[in-house]
Write a protein that holds these residues in place. Structure first.
Motif, short mmCIF file in Angstrom:
data_model
loop_
_atom_site.label_atom_id
_atom_site.label_comp_id
_atom_site.label_asym_id
_atom_site.label_seq_id
_atom_site.Cartn_x
_atom_site.Cartn_y
_atom_site.Cartn_z
N TRP A 214 2.28 -6.30 -1.74
CA TRP A 214 0.98 -5.85 -2.22
C TRP A 214 0.95 -5.63 -3.72
CZ3 TRP A 214 -2.18 -7.26 1.12
CH2 TRP A 214 -2.05 -7.00 2.48
N ASN B 258 -5.10 3.27 -1.07
CA ASN B 258 -6.49 2.90 -0.87
C ASN B 258 -7.48 3.62 -1.78
OD1 ASN B 258 -7.14 1.05 1.58
ND2 ASN B 258 -5.41 2.29 2.27
N LYS C 46 -12.57 6.51 2.07
CA LYS C 46 -12.60 5.29 1.26
C LYS C 46 -14.01 5.03 0.74
CE LYS C 46 -10.84 1.16 0.00
NZ LYS C 46 -9.72 0.96 -0.94
N ASP D 168 -13.90 4.71 -3.06
CA ASP D 168 -13.79 3.29 -3.43
C ASP D 168 -14.72 2.45 -2.56
OD1 ASP D 168 -12.98 0.86 -4.46
OD2 ASP D 168 -11.06 0.82 -3.40
N ASN E 193 -14.23 -1.29 -2.39
CA ASN E 193 -12.89 -1.72 -1.98
C ASN E 193 -12.16 -2.43 -3.12
OD1 ASN E 193 -10.80 -1.78 -0.16
ND2 ASN E 193 -11.59 -3.50 1.04
N ARG F 267 -7.74 -3.02 -2.65
CA ARG F 267 -7.63 -3.66 -1.34
C ARG F 267 -6.32 -4.38 -1.12
NH1 ARG F 267 -11.56 -6.42 -4.26
NH2 ARG F 267 -11.23 -8.64 -4.66
N ASN G 232 -4.91 -2.12 3.98
CA ASN G 232 -6.26 -1.78 3.58
C ASN G 232 -7.09 -1.15 4.69
OD1 ASN G 232 -9.31 -3.23 2.64
ND2 ASN G 232 -8.19 -1.80 1.36
N PRO H 260 -10.97 -0.63 5.01
CA PRO H 260 -12.28 -0.88 4.41
C PRO H 260 -13.17 0.35 4.49
CG PRO H 260 -11.65 -2.66 5.89
CD PRO H 260 -10.68 -1.54 6.12
#
Length: 456
Positions: free
Chosen positions: A64, A178, A426, A430, A433, A436, A440, A442
């Motif tokens: 990642w 996240n 989240k 964010d 996203n 991400r 993740n 969403p």
């Protein structure tokens, strides 16, 4: 801040992560040295609509820490750490590895539960929950976090702790990357200078019995005791008898963090019981030396890795037999790591956090590590078959060892209630996203009062 783009001499080395199986080409790498650099780099990415990946130690098995065509926020140069021996606390930046962190805290006889491999970064390990040998005594790495300084998706620098943004503080302790870019961690430390520990070596014919003995021992072992067991093809490490180099077998590493005199009795069933190890390297050693017992291979940057961890509430005879059956059928690049959980982890010493699988008593890590073709079915297939065989008994995957990015596995790591709570968090922090490239979650749009009223 230094910006690297394709064609720069340092770009190719900077874009690589620890897992050579991941080979991505970001448009730009922003080497940050401060919170202001992170804010500026995020603004740069927003102005050009670039995807954003965040790199600390770069060791995550899913890779990642990089992306194709986006911006990598490279925090690996942010290595400041300040230790206060009076309050037994540390503030640390995200570029530190565990070897660097331990070196700083051990100057004062202090330690934090953390990864055994000293080349792993502190940031991702902490945000994913964080299991270490000290965890049975002091909880997860994230249980010992007292604050997070982070930059949010919209470029604000804030602090999350028990008083400021407490819901975010809950989510950062186990919810992964996240919710923002953590630029500084605050940790609670514990007094640790030496540990009674070392390798116990078993040849192939003793592996099954050795694992059952270890399993039974853990049931009554005090929290100051821990254990890791590795079933593998033994590398040529100095504490493994030469005639067993490159031979199949198991290595148990029991540890005792309490009074060494008590430890001799506590570890006796593993050292002197049945089956008796063919080599016994248990000794009283400095904690930092103990953490270096399992070094990275010298050419790990070229090594392809597919490792996955599952959390188990018990380690039954059937599970041991199944795992060993997989190991028997696989090649020399396949191994199984079993680690002791329970103790303080189960009691959640810091209160509720986003790490919810606290009932687990063991983790099982299925490891495939090889050189050559990146997606070699010969190596990947046995590992996938092994972790799938654990699905009837697992309580979920371990987020820090999750190479499979499918949403179902991220959901399985948390369970429905915690996953939904994280998705709402989240949405707050964010909603687009931005962050991400991680395990993740969403964002879930927040419900209006009118919608809540209709459902009621």
């Amino acid at each position: 801040m230094e910006l690297l783009t394709p064609g720069d001499p340092a770009y190719d080395a900077a874009r690589r992560v620890r897992n050579a199986r991941v080979d991505r080409h970001p448009a730009v790498i922003a080497r940050c040295t401060s919170t202001d650099d992170v804010i500026a780099a995020l603004a740069y990415a927003r102005s050009r609509r670039l995807p954003v990946a965040v790199r600390g130690g770069g060791a995550n098995v899913a890779g990642w820490a990089t992306c194709d065509g986006g911006l990598v926020l490279d925090l690996s140069g942010m290595k400041r750490i300040d230790v206060d021996p009076e309050t037994r606390t540390a503030t640390a930046e995200p570029g530190l590895t565990w070897g660097e962190f331990d070196a700083a805290t051990q100057k004062y006889g202090l330690a934090l539960p953390g990864a055994r491999n000293t080349d792993v970064g502190i940031a991702g390990h902490t945000l994913g929950g964080g299991v270490g040998d000290l965890s049975r005594q002091y909880g997860l790495t994230s249980d010992n976090a007292v604050f997070f300084d982070l930059v949010t998706a919209d470029g604000r620098a804030i602090r999350a702790d028990a008083e400021q943004h407490p819901e975010l503080f809950w989510g950062l302790r186990g919810g992964g990357g996240n919710f923002g870019v953590v630029t500084r961690f605050g940790f609670r430390l514990h007094p640790v200078t030496h540990v009674l520990a070392g390798p116990l070596i078993h040849p192939a014919g003793q592996v099954r019995a050795a694992l059952r003995t270890a399993r039974d021992w853990l049931v009554t072992a005090p929290d100051q005791a821990s254990l890791i067991a590795i079933v593998w093809t033994a590398p040529p490490l100095p504490y493994i008898p030469e005639h067993l180099h490159f031979e199949r077998g198991a290595m148990l590493i029991p540890t005792w963090f309490g009074d060494p005199d008590d430890g001799e009795e506590i570890l006796a069933p593993l050292r002197h019981g049945s089956p008796r190890p063919v080599a016994d390297g248990v000794a009283l050693v400095p904690y930092a030396d103990y953490q270096r017992l399992l070094p990275s291979p010298p050419n790990y940057a070229d090594q392809h890795v597919y490792n996955r961890g599952e959390l188990l509430t018990e380690l039954s005879d059937a599970t041991i037999d199944s795992l060993l059956g997989q190991w028997d059928a696989a090649g020399p690049n396949f191994s199984v790591v079993l680690g002791a959980l329970g103790g303080a982890i189960s009691r959640a010493p810091a209160g509720p956090t986003a790490f919810t699988r606290r009932q687990a008593q063991w983790f099982a890590e299925i490891c495939a590590q090889w050189y050559g073709a990146a997606d070699s079915p010969t190596h990947v297939r046995p590992a996938v078959q092994a972790w799938r065989s654990l699905q009837p008994v697992t309580c979920g995957p371990y987020l820090n060892l999750l190479p499979d990015p499918e949403p179902e596995w991220v959901h399985a790591a948390y369970g429905t209630e915690t996953y939904q709570r994280l998705a709402r968090l989240k949405q707050t922090w964010d909603p687009e996203n931005v962050f991400r490239f991680n395990a993740n979650i969403p964002p879930t749009p927040l419900r209006t009062d009118e919608e809540e009223g209709r459902d009621a």
